[in-house]
Design a protein around this motif. Sequence first.
Motif, short mmCIF file in Angstrom:
data_model
loop_
_atom_site.label_atom_id
_atom_site.label_comp_id
_atom_site.label_asym_id
_atom_site.label_seq_id
_atom_site.Cartn_x
_atom_site.Cartn_y
_atom_site.Cartn_z
N UNK A 69 0.62 -1.25 -0.01
CA UNK A 69 -0.71 -0.20 0.09
C UNK A 69 0.18 1.40 0.22
N UNK A 70 0.62 2.33 -1.01
CA UNK A 70 1.09 3.50 -0.87
C UNK A 70 2.46 3.20 -1.41
N UNK A 71 2.90 2.87 -2.25
CA UNK A 71 3.69 1.79 -2.56
C UNK A 71 4.15 2.34 -3.81
N UNK A 72 5.30 3.26 -4.71
CA UNK A 72 5.29 3.96 -6.22
C UNK A 72 6.31 3.43 -6.69
N UNK A 73 6.38 2.81 -7.75
CA UNK A 73 8.07 2.94 -8.38
C UNK A 73 7.95 4.21 -9.88
N UNK A 74 8.48 4.83 -9.74
CA UNK A 74 8.97 5.63 -10.32
C UNK A 74 10.30 5.70 -11.09
N UNK A 75 9.96 5.94 -12.19
CA UNK A 75 11.13 6.49 -13.52
C UNK A 75 11.30 7.36 -14.37
N UNK A 76 12.75 8.00 -13.52
CA UNK A 76 13.04 9.05 -14.17
C UNK A 76 13.59 9.57 -15.45
N UNK A 77 12.91 9.39 -16.61
CA UNK A 77 14.05 9.27 -18.08
C UNK A 77 14.33 10.90 -18.10
N UNK A 78 15.26 11.27 -18.11
CA UNK A 78 16.37 11.98 -18.78
C UNK A 78 17.16 12.47 -19.22
#
Length: 766
Positions: free
Chosen positions: A649-658
């Motif tokens: 719960x309340x866990x996010x995978x965030x990928x930052x493309x830069x």
Amino acid sequence: MGDLDIEQGPPIARVNHRSDAKQTTLSTSETEPSEKLADLNLEDEEKARNIAEKDLQGHRKQTYSGLILAWLSFQAAGVIYGDIGTSPLYVYSSTFASQPSQDDLVGALSIIIWSLTLIVTVKYCFIVLRADDDGQGGTFALYSLLARYTNIARNRDPRAATMVRMERYGTNDLKPGGKSLRNFLESSRSCQMILQLVGVLGVSMVMADGVLTPAQSVLGAIQGLKVVKPNLSTSAIVGISCAILILLFLIQVFGTTKIGTSFAPIVTIWLLLNMAAGIYNLAKHDHTVLKAFSPSYAFSYLVRNGQDGWTSLGGLLLAFTGVEALFADLGAFGKRAVQISWLCLTYPCLLLAYIGQAAYISTDQTQTAFTNPFFNTLPPGTFYFGLVMAILAAIVASQAMITSTFQLLTQIMRLSYFPHIKVIHTSRKFSEQVYIPLANWLLMIGTVIVTAVYNNTTSLGNAYGVCVIAVTFITTCMVALVAILVWRLPFYFVLPVWLIFAALDGAYLSSVLQKVPDGAWFTIVLAVILSSLFTVWRFGKEAQWKAESLDQLPLAALVKSDPASSGSSSVSIVLNEAFGGVPVSTVPGLGIFFDKAGDSTHMPACFAHFVIKFAARPSVIILFHMRPLTVPSVPLEERYVITHTSGLVNCYNVTLRHGYMDDVLHPGLARELVGQIELAISCGHRTEAAELHALRAAYGSQMVYILGKEVMKVKAGSSMTSRVTGFFRGLVLWMFLWMRENSRTKLADLNIDADKLIEVGFLKEI
């Protein structure tokens, strides 16, 4: 592309690609059955994976046309051809010890003409440049290209293995000879190792020449001042040369575009001066040297002179030293720019320069013109202008190998043969034009030391040329493999062409190997040292990958739902029995865990060890992965890929493309991540107030960055075939660990809130 919108609850969501391609949202409805939600979550993960595959497997090759192509061709002339373009200063003087006869002069000229034609123009410009690996050149690019079309690179990074763009042909798509060759290479472990070592050795030899070439060219140019000031001392020549070399390396920070644009007028004027002098001497002196265009004079020269003719090839090959820069610098300029700059400028200018010098030498009454062919053959009234241009051209000649070193080092770092050191992209328009500070300073130190120790071009000349011709021979062999396995040409067509070029390279190589005892051993030893470093690092990385692959945990292997909380409104989790089976408490706050792998099927090592050690988790978790792309900048609306982690719960995978010009690590990073997740949540079909409240409350309570600190040691008592094998394996791994510890990115290098950093240490045995 764009943001992915998320809602709280069971594994959620649907990826809705809107027609404007600006926003990607994840949304769900409370009334949807859990089975449908699970299916939609799988769909989200699949689409996120497709984005990753497109990012990681996308083509890096850039193509240009029109004015940009013309500009790049002009730059290429200033960077690539300084070395090969200054060869008219010393080829004839390095070939002959006394005034040559008319037949020998024409024979040597014929060898020069056909070497420039066959080796540089036909082989490199029209064949080798086509064998690029997604726009990259050099022997290691050839190995990388072969590895994409044949299974010869068995030990890959397991985190990136699924993202490697394999383009292996079906068995029926290959010619019969190609089938047999590929089967042999894929079944022979020893051949695979040889190909790998040969590719690394070729890169190392170019880099070794990168130390020697600046010293040779600058020292030779400054020694030319003795023409106007004969009493100039050796110490003064060395001092001036070292000062110029230091200045040359200092300006590398300005980048390939600015340097190439600045140096191109010098090289262009220099080449045109040589062409004008050649035309003048050909018209005024002996036009009969044009018969050298017949290759029969080259053969008769070698037959007539026997051993001496074969030995003189060591001097004649100086006419095309620097040819390896055409291929090594391919990534910075592109194939068409290199071809245009060679065919339209450098090639005709050099041909006329050598022809004109031969025309003058053949009628020289003093019989000394061959000792300093360029200055003695300058038209009347152009001596001082020629002297200035010769000095300037010789100075900028070093740029070809400096740029090559940057290009090749970037390749081997990308393929895990060298630690990742700082790489600066110097152009927003041309993605492969780079500057590597550490390599630049090490190259400068090595070049200055070589200049001070050798202190004259005669001793340096003995060390020069072996690596050049060895690299061309390696390139010939590897391109033949590419022609059969990648271009799918028939074996009977490739073999005769390979024999022609291998014979040419082999003749030069056998001749120049005589220089090894007189000084050429230096570059060979340096190349072996560099190859050893690359091989040690790769061996250690493969051992590291193997150790890490045994310890990759999916979420289900780490934690499970607490049965005691099944009836409550919120589901608690406990560690699995393998890790103690204790309940995992939830502490207020936001935890940003750096995930270097970006694999959604496994938890980041820093998160797994954090939970195991503390039996706790932050109330909101962000698994943060940075994905660099080969573009200058990524628009903000396409920068983030956000998905929900199933089971937490309340866990996010965030990928930052830069892109390489984006400043993504900064003190406000956490606020930016929270804002993007808020935007993703709010862009759904309805706003989840509870989820937004939990996110904002966690950020307002406490925010920390959690990084993993992986400490490695050599495994003791591992089974080995013999004590000797175990000792050497342990020694290699110890060297790898020493290099790793002294090249690892430190926390101080991260431009984020230092007072909010936490390191989670864990041990790996290799």
